[in-house]
Enzyme design. Structure first.
Site, PDB file in Angstrom:
ATOM      1  N   GLY A   3     -21.442   4.166 -19.212  1.00  0.00           N
ATOM      2  CA  GLY A   3     -21.993   4.863 -17.934  1.00  0.00           C
ATOM      3  C   GLY A   3     -21.274   6.150 -18.183  1.00  0.00           C
ATOM      4  CG  ASN A   4     -23.061   9.293 -16.072  1.00  0.00           C
ATOM      5  OD1 ASN A   4     -22.791   9.655 -14.847  1.00  0.00           O
ATOM      6  ND2 ASN A   4     -24.384   8.728 -16.589  1.00  0.00           N
ATOM      7  NE  ARG A   5     -15.082  12.191 -14.776  1.00  0.00           N
ATOM      8  CZ  ARG A   5     -14.580  13.037 -14.931  1.00  0.00           C
ATOM      9  NH1 ARG A   5     -14.580  13.956 -15.880  1.00  0.00           N
ATOM     10  NH2 ARG A   5     -13.874  13.861 -13.802  1.00  0.00           N
ATOM     11  CB  SER A   6     -23.056  10.694 -12.006  1.00  0.00           C
ATOM     12  OG  SER A   6     -23.779  11.048 -10.606  1.00  0.00           O
TER      13      SER A   6
ATOM     14  CB  ALA B 109     -25.815  11.570 -14.481  1.00  0.00           C
TER      15      ALA B 109
END
Ligand code: CTP
Ligand code: CA
Length: 225
Positions: free
Chosen positions: A33-36, A100
């Protein structure tokens, strides 16, 4: 004092907003995943709704409470986000892609939890570029606004992205700032069109949302000769 009350300049518009990050499963308990946080996209959805638009918010997993009177479509993966966007695309007069989206997903998703058995290499395959696809399928009059997260050469990278994807404008976020960007309530941005570049200084994401909507509406105005 605003005796006229809130603006209703988006009445009659249907705005499709994507928000949050997507997650790509590796196994039943793990994902890439990502930090969005989803804050920027949710702020745009809320701002558009309060200005009179009908809003469809397509969101990856987010801890945020969805704005009221907005149709929320929850998705997890990039592919699910793509399907949801394409399903709602025809109704939209404006598409704003703040999500994102994962650029890669694991080629193999294990149906059992992966075991720790020494070094591991994960093979990744690129996901579809939803923004580019939406821009290719756009109908006349539909406005397509993308976002770009950049940590270096913001305007040059952003302009290349704008042209490559065929959007009407791209909102370049500086995600390397320490007060702004990912997970912050503040953000600063550059609103880039093929012919103009508008600096939007540090402000709350909610105010920035209104600024982005202001500039988006101005794209409809015929250019002076
Ligand atoms: N985007 C998309 N589908 C993807 C990847 C990105 O629709 N698979 C959209 C994002 O929602 C955003 C825009 O494309 O509106 C730019 O995203 P960004 O990550 O900045 O650009 P990329 O083209 O993915 O380039 P890179 O990550 O390599 O900088
Ligand atoms: Ca990307």
């Amino acid at each position: 004092l605003n005796i006229l009350g809130p603006r209703h300049d988006l009445a009659g518009e249907t705005i499709l907003v994507t928000a949050g990050g997507t997650r790509e499963a590796l196994d039943p308990v793990r994902f890439i995943g990502n930090r969005s946080s989803g804050k920027m996209g949710y702020a745009i959805a809320e701002a558009a709704q309060s200005r009179g638009a009908k809003v469809v918010l397509i969101s990856g997993p987010s801890a945020l409470y969805p704005p009221s009177h907005v149709e929320l479509v929850k998705v997890t993966t990039a592919d699910q986000m793509r399907n949801a966007v394409l399903e709602h695309l025809n109704d939209a007069s404006i598409v704003i892609k703040a999500a994102a989206v994962a650029d890669y997903r694991p080629v193999v998703v294990s149906d059992q939890k992966l075991k720790r058995t020494g070094p591991m290499t994960i093979e990744l395959a690129p996901t579809e570029d939803i923004l580019a696809e939406v821009a290719r399928r756009r109908r006349p009059g539909q406005l397509i606004i993308g976002f770009a997260a950049e940590t270096e050469n913001r305007v040059e990278n952003g302009r290349a992205k704008l042209l490559r994807k065929g959007a009407d404008a791209i909102v370049i976020n500086d995600v390397s700032g320490d007060r702004t960007g990912i997970d912050s309530d503040l953000n600063a941005a550059t609103f880039l069109t093929p012919s103009t570049s508008i600096e939007m200084p540090v402000m709350t994401k909610r105010r920035l949302a209104d600024r982005i909507l202001d500039e988006t509406l101005l794209l409809r105005r015929p250019k002076p000769l």
